[in-house]
Design a protein around this motif. Structure first.
Motif, PDB file in Angstrom:
ATOM      1  N   SER A  15       0.776  -1.169  -0.122  1.00  9.51           N
ATOM      2  CA  SER A  15       0.027   0.015  -0.071  1.00  9.51           C
ATOM      3  C   SER A  15       0.784   1.238   0.090  1.00  9.51           C
ATOM      4  CB  SER A  15      -0.824  -0.009   1.329  1.00  9.51           C
ATOM      5  OG  SER A  15      -1.543  -1.125   1.311  1.00  9.51           O
ATOM      6  N   HIS A  19       0.913   3.980  -2.555  1.00  8.10           N
ATOM      7  CA  HIS A  19       0.476   5.274  -2.212  1.00  8.10           C
ATOM      8  C   HIS A  19       1.321   6.433  -2.604  1.00  8.10           C
ATOM      9  CE1 HIS A  19      -2.293   7.728   0.100  1.00  8.10           C
ATOM     10  NE2 HIS A  19      -1.326   8.412   0.252  1.00  8.10           N
ATOM     11  N   ASP A  81      -8.336   1.660   1.702  1.00  9.94           N
ATOM     12  CA  ASP A  81      -8.067   1.773   0.068  1.00  9.94           C
ATOM     13  C   ASP A  81      -9.002   0.734  -0.388  1.00  9.94           C
ATOM     14  OD1 ASP A  81      -6.971  -0.646   1.076  1.00  9.94           O
ATOM     15  OD2 ASP A  81      -5.452  -0.743  -0.486  1.00  9.94           O
TER      16      ASP A  81
END
Ligand SMILES: *[C@@H]1O[C@H](CO)[C@@H](O)[C@H](O)[C@H]1NC(C)=O
Ligand SMILES: *[C@@H]1O[C@H](CO)[C@@H](O)[C@H](O)[C@H]1NC(C)=O
Ligand SMILES: *[C@@H]1O[C@H](CO)[C@@H](O)[C@H](O)[C@H]1NC(C)=O
Ligand SMILES: *[C@@H]1O[C@H](CO)[C@@H](O)[C@H](O)[C@H]1NC(C)=O
Ligand SMILES: *[C@@H]1O[C@H](CO)[C@@H](O)[C@H](O)[C@H]1NC(C)=O
Ligand SMILES: *[C@@H]1O[C@H](CO)[C@@H](O)[C@H](O)[C@H]1NC(C)=O
Length: 268
Positions: A15, A19, A81
């Motif tokens: 992530s 990100h 998310d």
């Protein structure tokens, strides 16, 4: 737990990379995990809210590890998310997200019970780093305070089933004996028995000191009324002796009077 942690860590890395790649320049601002610890005291039978401190608007993963004493730990997690909420081993319905985890990662305990003593850890993965906050939760129970005369004649001040144990102080200080009795569920009963013999004390006051608040109770000793100092059986003996003496005097007086009357009759 370790396998779960590994999976979570991998998730964080994936992530984080996705990100940071999507937001240019953010990568450089990733910092080392920040740790915080705090003690939390909560009253039994109330609602407790444990905040997950960092700004939640940027958190994309929140994990609560809930470890009440004497119980297996449970975890609650939310991923922003894909808006996914998961839980593992969580059986206590009194512990839940405060509202919607996609909006607020706070945990709530409602109502708080004595068994909720323990460790509550919140871990957050945000764009600017990893954060951990551990709460050491201690449940407080106010004691029930009573002041009365015991069967043995002492004045008893009792602070029942308090957590932690209460402290008892007397005014004026007496000849006291204090005992603590643990009740098994974490609460303690404290009992103090006092005497103020041979002293001019008419009113006594018992002060109970406890983290949930202090309490004062007064008691008026019935000194000066002599009858209360003798048990009923002693009183009966005193009455009996007095009555016997009275009888003896009566008989004697009567006898003398009778004799005198006889003397008179003879003299007449
Ligand atoms: C869930 O609880 C069981 C026993 O109740 C324990 O063996 C297991 O390790 C726990 N799992 C986690 C992830 O805590
Ligand atoms: C978390 O986010 C919600 C909505 O986005 C906001 O109302 C709340 O104040 C935030 N909490 C914190 C601790 O920043
Ligand atoms: C996340 O999922 C919950 C239900 O699981 C839903 O109520 C909520 O609206 C969703 N939030 C977002 C931001 O999609
Ligand atoms: C703890 O145990 C005692 C004795 O069994 C009981 O009177 C008391 O209500 C209990 N306290 C709580 C908070 O459960
Ligand atoms: C003891 O308390 C009573 C009322 O509870 C009060 O009338 C009396 O004056 C007190 N005596 C002393 C010596 O404080
Ligand atoms: C108890 O006595 C103290 C003084 O000895 C006094 O200040 C307090 O008001 C009394 N409390 C009650 C409930 O009578």
């Amino acid at each position: 737990i370790s396998t779960l942690r590994v999976v979570i860590s991998i998730n964080i890395i994936i992530s984080a990379s996705t990100h940071s790649s999507s937001v240019k320049g953010k990568e450089r601002s990733l910092t080392l995990p920040a740790e915080a610890k705090s003690s939390l005291f909560v009253l039994v039978d109330t609602k407790a809210v444990l905040l997950c401190p960092p700004d939640n608007s940027t958190a994309f993963l929140v994990i609560w590890t809930i470890s009440p004493r004497d119980q297996p730990p449970c975890t609650r997690a939310h991923r922003r998310d894909n808006n996914e909420t998961s839980e593992r081993n969580c059986t206590d319905e009194r512990i839940s997200w405060e509202s919607r985890p996609d909006q607020n990662p706070a945990l709530q305990i409602d109502p708080v019970a004595i068994t909720h003593d323990g460790c509550y850890r919140c871990e957050v993965a945000a764009a600017d780093g990893l954060f951990g906050h551990t709460y050491y939760l201690r449940v407080l129970v106010p004691p029930k305070v009573t002041l009365f005369r015991g069967s043995d004649g002492t004045i008893v001040c009792r602070a029942a089933a308090g957590k932690p144990s209460a402290q008892i102080f007397w005014t004026p200080e007496g000849d006291c004996h204090t005992e603590e009795e643990p009740l098994g569920n974490g609460t303690v009963t404290v009992e103090s028995k006092c005497r103020w013999e041979g002293r001019q004390v008419s009113n006594v006051s018992c002060s109970v000191s406890h983290v949930t608040g202090n309490k004062n109770l007064n008691f008026t000793l019935n000194q000066g009324v002599i009858t209360l100092e003798f048990p009923a059986s002693d009183l009966l003996i005193i009455l009996y002796v007095k009555f016997s003496l009275f009888l003896v005097i009566l008989v004697t007086v009567g006898f003398i009077y009778f004799k005198k009357a006889n003397d008179c009759r003879i003299s007449l």
